[in-house]
Design a protein around this motif. Sequence first.
Motif, mmCIF file in Angstrom:
data_model
loop_
_atom_site.group_PDB
_atom_site.id
_atom_site.type_symbol
_atom_site.label_atom_id
_atom_site.label_comp_id
_atom_site.label_asym_id
_atom_site.label_seq_id
_atom_site.Cartn_x
_atom_site.Cartn_y
_atom_site.Cartn_z
ATOM 1 N N LEU A 87 -44.744 24.202 -15.388
ATOM 2 C CA LEU A 87 -44.343 22.812 -15.095
ATOM 3 C C LEU A 87 -43.849 22.168 -16.372
ATOM 4 N N ASN A 94 -47.261 21.335 -8.516
ATOM 5 C CA ASN A 94 -47.262 22.721 -8.032
ATOM 6 C C ASN A 94 -48.293 22.887 -6.919
ATOM 7 N N HIS A 95 -48.002 23.804 -6.033
ATOM 8 C CA HIS A 95 -48.897 24.071 -4.915
ATOM 9 C C HIS A 95 -49.863 25.180 -5.256
ATOM 10 N N SER A 96 -49.471 26.033 -6.227
ATOM 11 C CA SER A 96 -50.348 27.139 -6.610
ATOM 12 C C SER A 96 -50.184 27.389 -8.099
ATOM 13 N N LYS A 97 -51.039 28.247 -8.612
ATOM 14 C CA LYS A 97 -51.024 28.517 -10.055
ATOM 15 C C LYS A 97 -49.794 29.315 -10.468
HETATM 16 C C1 LIG Z 1 -50.682 23.936 -11.261
HETATM 17 O O1 LIG Z 1 -50.413 24.635 -12.464
HETATM 18 C C2 LIG Z 1 -51.408 24.485 -13.467
HETATM 19 C C3 LIG Z 1 -50.964 25.242 -14.663
HETATM 20 O O2 LIG Z 1 -49.625 25.458 -14.679
HETATM 21 C C4 LIG Z 1 -52.741 24.982 -12.958
HETATM 22 O O3 LIG Z 1 -53.720 24.765 -13.944
HETATM 23 C C5 LIG Z 1 -53.103 24.272 -11.678
HETATM 24 O O4 LIG Z 1 -54.280 24.802 -11.155
HETATM 25 C C6 LIG Z 1 -51.988 24.396 -10.663
HETATM 26 N N1 LIG Z 1 -52.274 23.635 -9.478
HETATM 27 C C7 LIG Z 1 -52.653 24.179 -8.344
HETATM 28 C C8 LIG Z 1 -52.867 23.273 -7.198
HETATM 29 O O5 LIG Z 1 -52.814 25.382 -8.243
#
Ligand SMILES: *[C@@H]1O[C@H](CO)[C@@H](O)[C@H](O)[C@H]1NC(C)=O
Length: 435
Positions: free
Chosen positions: A207, A182-185
Amino acid sequence: MIAKTVFAFALLYLSCFQIVTGVTEREVANMLLAGYQKEGRPVRDPTQAVVTSLDVLLIQIIKLIPQRQVLVINFWIVQRWRDDFLTWDPAEYGNISTIRLGSENIWRPRLVNYNRQHAEGWSELPDTNAIVRSDGEVIWTYPITIHSTCVLDIARFPFDVQKCPLKFGSWTYDSLDLKLVNHSKTGNIDYFAANGEWELLSFELELNQVEHSCCPGVPWDDMTYTITLQRRPTFFLFNLVAPSVTLALLTVWGFWLPPDSGERLSLCLSLLLALTFLQQTVTAYLPDTATNIPLINVFFVANILLVGVSSILTIFTLSIHFNSVNLPPVPNWLRCLFCLEQSDSSTCRVNAPHVNEVDDADAFFATNGANPTWRLVRRVKKFIRQLNEERGRKTHNLKTEREWKILVGKIDRCLLIAFIIALVVITASVLGPNK
Ligand SMILES: *[C@@H]1O[C@H](CO)[C@@H](O)[C@H](O)[C@H]1NC(C)=O
Ligand SMILES: *[C@@H]1O[C@H](CO)[C@@H](O)[C@H](O)[C@H]1NC(C)=O
């Protein structure tokens, strides 16, 4: 003349410089794509997975089609990955560090939306340009409109909240070949345009790694974005709820009209018509499903049933009113059920001793010969007896009619109480706290 010569030399110098040091983007593209094979993953070590980052920007919710359970959405999709075969040294290529290549010319991860409906045939991915950096990083962005399946839960319509999960992942690469990150939360709503009918509550991201039945032991990556939408109920409050509450109140007030007045019947029938019409209007906003029935429909159906029963009762009362001669007595079980007094049988026999008295007199006159005066008296007595019987029958009929009317009145009150209870329960469950 001198100026002209200087100008010519300047031009010559400039063009020479261009030839010597100028490298165009075309040359970089030619260099990169010469012999480029777009099938096969772009990694030098085949045991390595291509790490692909996916970012989904929610742009617009176009509509939610309830009958087909389809959500139509506009997205911008951003995918990033590293292509080992698209690298160069910018110092050697005129400091060009970024170029754009048609994405159809290079390898693409081909992520798909699993719950997309391909009503428009197999939907190809758009061939927008990809941005390629000299270190091999590829950023590919495209806008897309997706018809995605979204199973609606309309039990609390029009105060419903819908959750629509959108699963993105590779159709053919498992997570050993293509690793999704993922690129963001959460999902990105920076460019979201508000929708008039639906309010966006959240755009969550999850995810997952699942094993499919085809290939045990091999995990597959997917990213599930969940759109949570809440219906803005104002439209429905004005156009559906307000009229239906008015109709319900009218139904309650209708019970105050005496059941033996014809007005009540016409009110009931008008209410039935209006309720049916409103119910049809509601149905247009709902999917054709029987898995859960919205409470507002339960409300309408309960209203229709009660108004229907009330009409039947009114018709019954009117028929008692206009046809009281041949009424059977109220059955005992109904009498017990509605606590009518049992005094009726004794009052029916009030005439009995009277009749006996006349009979006694008859016997007396019979023994005293066939005198013409006696005959006249006997005839008068007979006439009085007939009158008495007639009156007795009439009082009996009146009593039966009165009893039926009391019974109908009691049933009417019970219906009214049932109706008010049903109304309160349904209203409380429609407006009550979320499950
Ligand atoms: C990707 O998702 C997870 C939780 O789903 C999160 O903890 C993590 O920070 C995310 N990655 C980014 C790059 O934001
Ligand atoms: C490339 O950049 C370097 C450092 O920024 C500079 O010294 C060099 O002259 C540049 N080359 C060209 C062709 O512009």
